[in-house]
Design a protein around this motif. Structure first.
Motif, short mmCIF file in Angstrom:
data_model
loop_
_atom_site.label_atom_id
_atom_site.label_comp_id
_atom_site.label_asym_id
_atom_site.label_seq_id
_atom_site.Cartn_x
_atom_site.Cartn_y
_atom_site.Cartn_z
N GLU A 478 0.83 -1.21 0.00
CA GLU A 478 0.00 0.00 0.00
C GLU A 478 0.86 1.26 0.00
O GLU A 478 0.41 2.34 -0.37
CB GLU A 478 -0.94 0.01 1.21
N ASN A 479 2.12 1.14 0.44
CA ASN A 479 3.01 2.30 0.52
C ASN A 479 3.94 2.41 -0.68
O ASN A 479 4.85 3.25 -0.69
CB ASN A 479 3.88 2.20 1.79
N LYS A 480 3.74 1.57 -1.70
CA LYS A 480 4.73 1.44 -2.78
C LYS A 480 5.01 2.76 -3.51
O LYS A 480 6.09 2.94 -4.07
CB LYS A 480 4.30 0.37 -3.79
N GLY A 481 4.07 3.71 -3.47
CA GLY A 481 4.29 5.00 -4.13
C GLY A 481 5.42 5.80 -3.50
O GLY A 481 5.97 6.71 -4.14
N LEU A 482 5.79 5.47 -2.25
CA LEU A 482 6.87 6.18 -1.56
C LEU A 482 8.18 5.38 -1.54
O LEU A 482 9.14 5.79 -0.90
CB LEU A 482 6.44 6.49 -0.11
N ALA A 483 8.20 4.25 -2.25
CA ALA A 483 9.39 3.38 -2.24
C ALA A 483 10.63 4.12 -2.74
O ALA A 483 11.71 4.02 -2.15
CB ALA A 483 9.14 2.13 -3.07
N GLY A 484 10.49 4.85 -3.84
CA GLY A 484 11.64 5.55 -4.42
C GLY A 484 12.24 6.57 -3.46
O GLY A 484 13.46 6.67 -3.31
N GLU A 485 11.36 7.35 -2.80
CA GLU A 485 11.85 8.35 -1.84
C GLU A 485 12.53 7.68 -0.64
O GLU A 485 13.56 8.17 -0.16
CB GLU A 485 10.69 9.23 -1.37
N LEU A 486 11.94 6.58 -0.17
CA LEU A 486 12.53 5.88 0.97
C LEU A 486 13.90 5.30 0.62
O LEU A 486 14.83 5.36 1.43
CB LEU A 486 11.59 4.76 1.45
N VAL A 487 14.04 4.78 -0.58
CA VAL A 487 15.34 4.27 -1.04
C VAL A 487 16.38 5.38 -1.01
O VAL A 487 17.53 5.19 -0.58
CB VAL A 487 15.23 3.66 -2.46
N ASN A 488 15.98 6.59 -1.43
CA ASN A 488 16.90 7.73 -1.40
C ASN A 488 17.31 8.11 0.02
O ASN A 488 18.45 8.47 0.27
CB ASN A 488 16.26 8.94 -2.10
N VAL A 489 16.36 8.03 0.94
CA VAL A 489 16.66 8.31 2.35
C VAL A 489 17.70 7.32 2.87
O VAL A 489 18.69 7.69 3.50
CB VAL A 489 15.39 8.23 3.22
N LEU A 490 17.46 6.05 2.60
CA LEU A 490 18.37 5.00 3.07
C LEU A 490 19.74 5.13 2.43
O LEU A 490 20.77 5.00 3.10
CB LEU A 490 17.78 3.61 2.77
N ARG A 491 19.76 5.42 1.14
CA ARG A 491 21.03 5.54 0.43
C ARG A 491 21.84 6.73 0.96
O ARG A 491 23.05 6.62 1.18
CB ARG A 491 20.77 5.70 -1.07
N GLU A 492 21.18 7.86 1.19
CA GLU A 492 21.88 9.05 1.68
C GLU A 492 22.52 8.81 3.05
O GLU A 492 23.57 9.35 3.36
CB GLU A 492 20.90 10.23 1.76
N ALA A 493 21.86 7.97 3.86
CA ALA A 493 22.37 7.70 5.22
C ALA A 493 23.23 6.44 5.26
O ALA A 493 23.58 5.96 6.34
CB ALA A 493 21.20 7.55 6.19
N ASN A 494 23.58 5.89 4.09
CA ASN A 494 24.43 4.69 3.99
C ASN A 494 23.82 3.51 4.75
O ASN A 494 24.51 2.79 5.47
CB ASN A 494 25.84 4.98 4.53
N GLN A 495 22.53 3.31 4.57
CA GLN A 495 21.82 2.22 5.24
C GLN A 495 21.54 1.09 4.26
O GLN A 495 21.57 1.28 3.04
CB GLN A 495 20.50 2.73 5.83
N HIS A 496 21.26 -0.09 4.81
CA HIS A 496 20.95 -1.26 3.99
C HIS A 496 19.62 -1.05 3.26
O HIS A 496 18.63 -0.64 3.87
CB HIS A 496 20.86 -2.50 4.88
N ILE A 497 19.60 -1.31 1.95
CA ILE A 497 18.37 -1.19 1.15
C ILE A 497 17.87 -2.59 0.82
O ILE A 497 18.51 -3.32 0.07
CB ILE A 497 18.63 -0.40 -0.15
N PRO A 499 16.19 -5.67 -0.93
CA PRO A 499 15.82 -5.93 -2.33
C PRO A 499 14.32 -5.88 -2.56
O PRO A 499 13.86 -5.45 -3.62
CB PRO A 499 16.38 -7.35 -2.58
N ASP A 500 13.51 -6.33 -1.56
CA ASP A 500 12.06 -6.31 -1.71
C ASP A 500 11.51 -4.91 -1.85
O ASP A 500 10.46 -4.69 -2.47
CB ASP A 500 11.39 -7.00 -0.51
N LEU A 501 12.22 -3.93 -1.27
CA LEU A 501 11.79 -2.53 -1.38
C LEU A 501 12.06 -2.01 -2.79
O LEU A 501 11.23 -1.31 -3.37
CB LEU A 501 12.53 -1.67 -0.35
N VAL A 502 13.20 -2.38 -3.34
CA VAL A 502 13.58 -1.94 -4.68
C VAL A 502 12.62 -2.49 -5.74
O VAL A 502 12.38 -1.85 -6.77
CB VAL A 502 15.03 -2.36 -5.00
#
Length: 541
Positions: A478-497, A499-502
């Motif tokens: 249900e939250n999939k529309g925000l997946a791209g933004e969340l990936v960017n948050v995680l990437r900027e903070a050097n966090q584990h992303i 694969p299911d989110l991608v």
């Protein structure tokens, strides 16, 4: 592929022949644009590749271990190594070191005459030349935080200021101390106390208003400053009494303050120092008309201060209307919202109907002792009530706060959580912004918020004051529309992303923010004004 110069020792050729042949190969390679590798270099590169491969493997193993053992908030996780501590102690006073850069980012100051030497950032509390009784509340700190160090020189010189800094950066005292000095300066030549306040602080939520009041009451106690807090959901009687007896600083939510003004009980004509805290959130909650109405009642020669986590167009327009044409702007970190790098973010993609079972499992893991503080964020009031009942039925000591609960219940629940009497809190986004609750070790996002911005604010409840924290988030389809933004948050903070989110995609529809995408709707100038809806049981949220 580059040519390799073979080792000619075994061929029996003499040294001159080897040198000539080497030079010839080098010349040919340069002409052809090829890369020459000697056996020694080649061996070295192979060794480097093996080393990097080993480091990568070890790093991956460490990452997996970190995800598996996120609950182990041990002394090693929150503490500092001897070398780091020594390095920190050796830093010059006032110098922004590497640790501070990681926590707060780079500080950017702009505005008219912002480069003047008299506005140099403070390197110590002594540099501020403030009275000892005013600095009494700062005794527990080694030196001003970056937002305080850069904002105080301007605010103490009566400059209008825009402050953008992450939560937990000391911004309450950044505008609180100058407010106290403003009152002392105005009261200096007066023999008796005025009834009307001189300073006004506006906040979007009751909890944040009360927190600011607590900080200012404590800070102003030694100076004889009288502060009162005004918010809805509670009796007006004590608030009316405070206004009659006379106050120096008024702190409140727009809804209740507007009611008191319309009753004729609160008069703001003497207010000459105004602070809008969490300005973006205030406008987002539909308080724009109330804010404008309240500001119009204050002294036209007021000093304006606006603090905001982000800088959307609506806040920019408000600043243009009520502030100097070229105010000072202090940005600590970035105008784009940044996740706290002291928080380990764990995102788990799952089915919505499995969240209850997974939440209980995580509480067994993170809250085993039932002594450490944990916040579980939900999206809706009814969801909060249901999760609270579910956990209470399973024997957990838990309280909940949301806008639908009576203010007395919210205040009591928050007090129980802060004191540690009930260290497990269920909350909607009323607790996501601004609240400074010490030692929250874990945040669990049972429901993902409506915006990535709110996600960043939620996880900012942990990892405060240099400590580490864990944020464990449930993400559903249900939250999939925000997946791209969340990936960017995680990437900027050097966090584990994960694969299911991608798999949901990494596309961000509109890039208003450099890091996370759009956090607010762009409204055209000719769009109709929004209408605030007031509910019977809540007059300010």
């Amino acid at each position: 592929m580059g040519k390799k110069i073979k080792d000619l020792t075994s061929s029996g050729g003499d040294e001159d022949r080897k040198i000539k042949r080497k030079r010839k190969l080098e010349e040919e390679a340069q002409i052809n644009g090829e890369v020459i590798e000697t056996p020694e270099i080649s061996a070295s590169k192979k060794s480097d590749k093996k080393k990097k491969k080993k480091e990568k493997k070890n790093g991956k193993e460490a990452e997996n271990t970190q995800l598996e053992n996120g609950s182990k908030l041990s002394e090693g996780f929150n503490g500092e190594s001897g070398k780091k501590k020594k390095k920190k102690e050796e830093k010059r006073d006032g110098e922004v070191g590497e640790e501070e850069k990681k926590s707060y980012g780079v500080v950017v100051v702009s505005g008219k005459n912002s480069g003047d030497s008299k506005y140099a950032p403070l390197s110590s509390f002594a540099d501020s030349k403030l009275p000892d009784n005013v600095l009494e509340c700062c005794k527990g700190f080694a030196k001003p935080s970056p937002i305080q160090a850069h904002a105080w020189p301007f605010l103490l010189d009566n400059r209008d200021l825009i402050g953008i800094a992450q939560t937990g950066s000391g911004k309450t005292l950044a505008f609180g101390i100058p407010a106290i000095m403003h009152v002392l300066g105005k009261r200096k030549d007066e023999k008796s106390r005025r009834v009307n306040p001189l300073c006004l602080f506006l906040s979007p939520t009751r909890e944040l208003a009360q927190q600011i009041a607590d900080v200012l009451c404590d800070a102003g106690k030694s100076c004889g400053i009288k502060t009162a807090c005004f918010y809805g959901g509670t009796s007006k009687g004590p608030q009316l009494s405070a206004l009659k007896s006379g106050i120096d600083i008024a702190i409140g939510t727009p809804g209740r303050l507007k009611d008191l003004i319309e009753m004729g009980a609160c008069r703001l004509q003497d207010v000459s120092f105004v602070v809008l805290d969490e300005a973006d959130r205030m406008l987002d909650m539909g308080f724009e008309q109330d804010v404008r109405s309240i500001l119009s009642k204050t002294n036209s020669a007021r000093q304006m201060v606006m603090f905001s986590a982000t800088w959307p167009m609506e806040v920019h327009q408000l600043a243009q209307e009520f502030m100097d044409p070229n105010p000072i702007k202090v940005v600590v970190g970035s105008e784009d919202l940044a996740a706290n790098h002291d928080v380990m973010q764990i995102v788990e993609v799952l089915e919505e109907n499995t969240r209850d079972r997974r939440l209980v499992a995580l509480l067994d893991k993170y809250h085993e002792s039932q002594k450490n503080r944990v916040i579980v964020f939900v999206l809706y009031q009814k969801e909060g009530d249901r999760v609270e009942r579910m956990l209470q039925g399973r024997g957990w000591n838990v309280v909940a706060i949301h806008a639908g609960k009576p203010q007395s219940t919210r205040t009591k629940s928050l007090a129980l959580f802060k004191s540690g009497t009930c260290p497990l809190l269920i909350a909607t986004d009323v607790a996501a912004r601004g609240l400074d609750i010490p030692d929250v070790e874990v945040v669990i996002n049972y429901s993902f918020p409506l915006t990535t911005e709110d996600y960043v604010h939620r996880i900012g409840r942990t990892g405060r004051a240099g400590k580490k924290g864990v944020a464990h988030t449930f993400f559903t389809k249900e939250n999939k529309g925000l997946a791209g933004e969340l990936v960017n948050v995680l990437r900027e903070a050097n966090q584990h992303i994960p694969p299911d989110l991608v798999k949901f995609g990494t596309h961000v529809k509109k890039k208003e923010s450099k890091l996370y995408g759009a956090h607010f709707r762009e409204i055209t100038a000719d769009a109709p004004k929004a209408t605030k809806i007031t509910f019977a049981d809540s007059d300010d949220e």
